[in-house]
Enzyme design. Structure first.
Site, PDB file in Angstrom:
ATOM      1  N   GLN A 131       0.821  -1.213   0.000  1.00 49.05           N
ATOM      2  CA  GLN A 131       0.000   0.000   0.000  1.00 49.05           C
ATOM      3  C   GLN A 131       0.859   1.269   0.000  1.00 49.05           C
ATOM      4  O   GLN A 131       0.421   2.322  -0.478  1.00 49.05           O
ATOM      5  CB  GLN A 131      -0.991   0.003   1.163  1.00 49.05           C
ATOM      6  CG  GLN A 131      -0.366  -0.001   2.539  1.00 49.05           C
ATOM      7  CD  GLN A 131      -1.407  -0.166   3.671  1.00 49.05           C
ATOM      8  OE1 GLN A 131      -2.522  -0.596   3.422  1.00 49.05           O
ATOM      9  NE2 GLN A 131      -1.027   0.159   4.895  1.00 49.05           N
TER      10      GLN A 131
ATOM     11  N   HIS B 209       3.309 -12.140  -2.729  1.00 46.25           N
ATOM     12  CA  HIS B 209       3.403 -10.717  -2.402  1.00 46.25           C
ATOM     13  C   HIS B 209       4.731 -10.311  -1.731  1.00 46.25           C
ATOM     14  O   HIS B 209       5.131 -10.900  -0.735  1.00 46.25           O
ATOM     15  CB  HIS B 209       2.239 -10.361  -1.473  1.00 46.25           C
ATOM     16  CG  HIS B 209       1.985  -8.890  -1.368  1.00 46.25           C
ATOM     17  ND1 HIS B 209       1.632  -8.109  -2.454  1.00 46.25           N
ATOM     18  CD2 HIS B 209       2.037  -8.058  -0.315  1.00 46.25           C
ATOM     19  CE1 HIS B 209       1.473  -6.868  -2.062  1.00 46.25           C
ATOM     20  NE2 HIS B 209       1.713  -6.795  -0.771  1.00 46.25           N
TER      21      HIS B 209
END
Ligand code: NAG
Ligand code: NAG
Length: 310
Positions: free
Chosen positions: A120, A292
């Site tokens: 993010q 990820h």
């Protein structure tokens, strides 16, 4: 429970144990402190600015690769605990504003800087580029950043109590006023079945993606970047859909297929300048065949730092 920072740490440690360990610490002469473009980092969810084995390790990687480089790993809040909590519970517009102030106050960044955001953090740094052009961001690298938001929250990499709070609130409704204003993930929650709610009630992502209102300044600022590098993880189990890391997303009212960046309205109407940047060769799409944030130091050095930061 899976952790963003833990994932990053594992990837870095496994890279460090390979035979080419010393290679990563080979230093490349890039001039004096004054001539190396400084770097700003924004950590991912569940991590903090200064964890010695995740962001601290990334900071050292830069310092060992670019002689004399100055690295500011952003701390959002007064201390590491607040910084970590702010990855879940915060108003992103306020946090981006704080990040902009921190960057503007840092004397060493006054001539411009390169930026790298994790997860993010890669999305939040784009907001910084669009909203705060001074000092100028030169190159932006988003490592697994959900640029078109998320629709799903399969893993929460934080303290159990914080994660339960976030989950309960997202269940209650990402676009309900107080949830939207306080839960970070709600602010990049992009529900393809609630397109109007997303456009009108999402206070952060819909704004920086010019989804509802069009702010020309955002586009004018973003196209000033020299390069915008986006790393997507082909086996990403965290960001749903993973194509969001390259500006892909679900079509309206359908989550069974994913549009490529070029097929989205964001691109077709060139709402934030992606089309212009693509035509100018400024967009770079890199893929890592892993889960990820599982980047190796070798990848960061060879594919990103040496190509865009030196
Ligand atoms: C690098 O540092 C040396 C010694 O401090 C100085 O003489 C030289 O001008 C500097 N070069 C640049 C490009 O700043
Ligand atoms: C557009 O964005 C800039 C930079 O954040 C801001 O100063 C300005 O108020 C925005 N304009 C509108 C119409 O929202």
């Amino acid at each position: 429970m899976r952790s963003f920072s833990a994932v990053l740490i594992v990837a870095l440690l496994s890279a460090a144990s390979t035979k080419s360990f010393n290679y990563y610490y080979e230093t490349v002469q890039a001039g004096n402190e004054s001539s190396a473009t400084p770097v700003v980092l924004w950590h991912g969810m569940g991590d903090s600015c200064c964890n010695p084995i995740s962001m601290g390790s990334i900071k050292r990687l830069f310092e060992n690769t670019i002689i004399g480089v100055y690295v500011n790993s952003l701390m959002l809040g007064d201390n590491v605990v607040t910084d970590t909590t702010h990855g879940f519970l915060a108003n992103m517009n306020t946090l981006v504003e704080q990040a902009c102030e921190t960057i503007a106050k840092d004397e060493k960044l006054k001539n411009g800087y390169n930026a790298m955001g994790f997860s993010q953090g890669g999305l939040f740094l784009r907001a910084v580029a669009q909203r705060c052009p001074n000092p100028p961001m030169k190159n932006l690298v988003s490592i697994g950043g959900p640029q078109q938001g998320i629709y799903g929250f399969p893993y929460c990499p934080g303290p159990t109590t914080v994660c339960n709070t976030v989950r309960n609130l997202l269940d209650l409704g990402a676009y309900v006023g107080f949830v939207q204003n306080s839960v970070v993930q709600a602010q990049y929650w992009h529900d393809p079945y609630k397109v109007d709610d997303y456009k009108v009630k999402n206070i952060f992502l819909a704004d920086i993606n010019n989804a509802n209102t069009f702010n020309e300044t955002y586009k004018a600022n973003l196209v000033k970047l020299k390069n915008f590098v986006m790393v997507k993880f082909l086996k990403d189990n965290m960001v749903v859909p993973k194509e969001s890391e390259w500006f892909g997303f679900y079509p309206d009212n359908d989550d069974s297929s994913v549009l490529s960046m070029e097929e989205t309205d964001l691109f077709k109407h060139d709402l934030i300048g992606l089309k212009e940047m693509k035509d100018d060769g400024k967009l770079h799409f890199l893929a890592v065949d892993a889960d990820h944030l599982r980047v190796t130091k070798e990848f960061l050095v060879d594919e990103i730092i040496k190509k865009f930061f030196m």
